[in-house]
Scaffold this motif. Structure first.
Motif, PDB file in Angstrom:
ATOM      1  N   THR A  73     -23.907  15.424 -39.888  1.00  0.00           N
ATOM      2  CA  THR A  73     -22.815  16.306 -39.474  1.00  0.00           C
ATOM      3  C   THR A  73     -22.777  17.563 -40.346  1.00  0.00           C
ATOM      4  OG1 THR A  73     -21.248  15.053 -40.819  1.00  0.00           O
ATOM      5  CG2 THR A  73     -21.366  14.510 -38.469  1.00  0.00           C
ATOM      6  N   ALA A  74     -23.096  17.433 -41.627  1.00  0.00           N
ATOM      7  CA  ALA A  74     -23.141  18.598 -42.509  1.00  0.00           C
ATOM      8  C   ALA A  74     -24.252  19.554 -42.078  1.00  0.00           C
ATOM      9  CB  ALA A  74     -23.353  18.161 -43.957  1.00  0.00           C
ATOM     10  N   LEU A  75     -25.392  19.019 -41.693  1.00  0.00           N
ATOM     11  CA  LEU A  75     -26.501  19.852 -41.198  1.00  0.00           C
ATOM     12  C   LEU A  75     -26.067  20.591 -39.934  1.00  0.00           C
ATOM     13  CD1 LEU A  75     -29.591  20.566 -41.409  1.00  0.00           C
ATOM     14  CD2 LEU A  75     -29.931  18.713 -39.784  1.00  0.00           C
ATOM     15  N   GLY A  76     -25.443  19.887 -39.018  1.00  0.00           N
ATOM     16  CA  GLY A  76     -24.985  20.498 -37.773  1.00  0.00           C
ATOM     17  C   GLY A  76     -23.951  21.576 -37.993  1.00  0.00           C
ATOM     18  N   VAL A  77     -23.020  21.338 -38.896  1.00  0.00           N
ATOM     19  CA  VAL A  77     -21.984  22.330 -39.206  1.00  0.00           C
ATOM     20  C   VAL A  77     -22.615  23.567 -39.829  1.00  0.00           C
ATOM     21  CG1 VAL A  77     -20.106  22.737 -40.850  1.00  0.00           C
ATOM     22  CG2 VAL A  77     -20.037  20.762 -39.345  1.00  0.00           C
ATOM     23  N   GLY A  78     -23.574  23.377 -40.713  1.00  0.00           N
ATOM     24  CA  GLY A  78     -24.247  24.517 -41.334  1.00  0.00           C
ATOM     25  C   GLY A  78     -25.022  25.334 -40.322  1.00  0.00           C
ATOM     26  N   TYR A  79     -25.654  24.668 -39.392  1.00  0.00           N
ATOM     27  CA  TYR A  79     -26.453  25.366 -38.384  1.00  0.00           C
ATOM     28  C   TYR A  79     -25.573  26.076 -37.366  1.00  0.00           C
ATOM     29  CZ  TYR A  79     -30.011  26.389 -34.954  1.00  0.00           C
ATOM     30  OH  TYR A  79     -30.840  27.056 -34.088  1.00  0.00           O
ATOM     31  N   ALA A  80     -24.464  25.475 -36.993  1.00  0.00           N
ATOM     32  CA  ALA A  80     -23.641  26.001 -35.911  1.00  0.00           C
ATOM     33  C   ALA A  80     -22.554  26.964 -36.365  1.00  0.00           C
ATOM     34  CB  ALA A  80     -22.994  24.840 -35.153  1.00  0.00           C
ATOM     35  N   GLY A  81     -22.343  27.123 -37.651  1.00  0.00           N
ATOM     36  CA  GLY A  81     -21.218  27.911 -38.153  1.00  0.00           C
ATOM     37  C   GLY A  81     -21.070  29.285 -37.541  1.00  0.00           C
ATOM     38  N   SER A  82     -22.053  30.145 -37.681  1.00  0.00           N
ATOM     39  CA  SER A  82     -21.922  31.500 -37.157  1.00  0.00           C
ATOM     40  C   SER A  82     -22.124  31.552 -35.654  1.00  0.00           C
ATOM     41  CB  SER A  82     -22.898  32.445 -37.854  1.00  0.00           C
ATOM     42  OG  SER A  82     -24.219  32.023 -37.631  1.00  0.00           O
ATOM     43  N   ASP A  83     -22.867  30.614 -35.095  1.00  0.00           N
ATOM     44  CA  ASP A  83     -23.070  30.600 -33.646  1.00  0.00           C
ATOM     45  C   ASP A  83     -21.773  30.310 -32.909  1.00  0.00           C
ATOM     46  OD1 ASP A  83     -25.747  31.145 -33.943  1.00  0.00           O
ATOM     47  OD2 ASP A  83     -26.357  29.047 -33.822  1.00  0.00           O
ATOM     48  N   ILE A  84     -20.992  29.401 -33.431  1.00  0.00           N
ATOM     49  CA  ILE A  84     -19.716  29.078 -32.789  1.00  0.00           C
ATOM     50  C   ILE A  84     -18.788  30.283 -32.832  1.00  0.00           C
ATOM     51  CG2 ILE A  84     -17.630  27.672 -33.040  1.00  0.00           C
ATOM     52  CD1 ILE A  84     -19.505  25.364 -33.866  1.00  0.00           C
ATOM     53  N   LEU A  85     -18.738  30.975 -33.961  1.00  0.00           N
ATOM     54  CA  LEU A  85     -17.893  32.165 -34.051  1.00  0.00           C
ATOM     55  C   LEU A  85     -18.354  33.237 -33.072  1.00  0.00           C
ATOM     56  CD1 LEU A  85     -17.311  32.547 -37.885  1.00  0.00           C
ATOM     57  CD2 LEU A  85     -15.672  31.873 -36.153  1.00  0.00           C
ATOM     58  N   GLN A  86     -19.668  33.398 -32.908  1.00  0.00           N
ATOM     59  CA  GLN A  86     -20.196  34.395 -31.977  1.00  0.00           C
ATOM     60  C   GLN A  86     -19.821  34.042 -30.539  1.00  0.00           C
ATOM     61  OE1 GLN A  86     -21.681  37.315 -32.911  1.00  0.00           O
ATOM     62  NE2 GLN A  86     -21.310  37.810 -30.765  1.00  0.00           N
ATOM     63  N   ARG A  87     -19.871  32.777 -30.207  1.00  0.00           N
ATOM     64  CA  ARG A  87     -19.487  32.359 -28.852  1.00  0.00           C
ATOM     65  C   ARG A  87     -18.011  32.609 -28.598  1.00  0.00           C
ATOM     66  NH1 ARG A  87     -23.169  27.154 -28.923  1.00  0.00           N
ATOM     67  NH2 ARG A  87     -25.098  28.166 -28.318  1.00  0.00           N
ATOM     68  N   PHE A  88     -17.162  32.336 -29.590  1.00  0.00           N
ATOM     69  CA  PHE A  88     -15.739  32.634 -29.444  1.00  0.00           C
ATOM     70  C   PHE A  88     -15.523  34.138 -29.241  1.00  0.00           C
ATOM     71  CE2 PHE A  88     -14.401  28.687 -32.036  1.00  0.00           C
ATOM     72  CZ  PHE A  88     -14.295  27.932 -30.876  1.00  0.00           C
ATOM     73  N   ALA A  89     -16.226  34.955 -30.023  1.00  0.00           N
ATOM     74  CA  ALA A  89     -16.089  36.404 -29.900  1.00  0.00           C
ATOM     75  C   ALA A  89     -16.569  36.894 -28.536  1.00  0.00           C
ATOM     76  CB  ALA A  89     -16.868  37.098 -31.015  1.00  0.00           C
ATOM     77  N   ASP A  90     -17.681  36.337 -28.049  1.00  0.00           N
ATOM     78  CA  ASP A  90     -18.197  36.727 -26.737  1.00  0.00           C
ATOM     79  C   ASP A  90     -17.219  36.361 -25.626  1.00  0.00           C
ATOM     80  OD1 ASP A  90     -20.443  37.676 -27.985  1.00  0.00           O
ATOM     81  OD2 ASP A  90     -21.710  35.953 -27.459  1.00  0.00           O
TER      82      ASP A  90
END
Length: 98
Positions: A73-90
């Motif tokens: 879960t820590a690996l997934g959170v690290g990988y997805a951190g900025s991608d999730i924010l970008q999707r919210f912004a989009d």
């Protein structure tokens, strides 16, 4: 503490996820014969990188607080951190354009 314990520690896994995310972003921004320099890439996106790190750390803290934190879960959170924010912004931008 054994070496494998250090390698698979959740904080290390968070860092690996962030590094994978950065490498994927560099790959996406590069052209076949012209790779993007990592330092220039980071300098051109200071807020996006900073927000991604903060989002990853916040999710990491939330998982730790709820006893749901593990290496994967820590690996997934690290990988997805900025991608999730970008999707919210989009999504927000697309809703504002309607």
């Amino acid at each position: 503490m054994a070496v494998i314990d250090l390698i698979s520690h959740p904080l290390a896994m968070l860092a690996y996820g962030m590094a994978c995310n950065l490498l994927m972003a560099l790959h996406s921004a590069s052209k076949p014969d012209k790779p993007v320099h990592p330092v220039e890439f980071l300098r051109s996106r200071p807020y996006a990188i900073g927000l991604g790190v903060v989002a990853s750390l916040a999710a990491f803290g939330g998982l730790h607080a709820t006893d749901e934190l593990g290496p994967i879960t820590a690996l997934g959170v690290g990988y997805a951190g900025s991608d999730i924010l970008q999707r919210f912004a989009d999504r927000a931008a697309s809703r504002l354009q309607r």
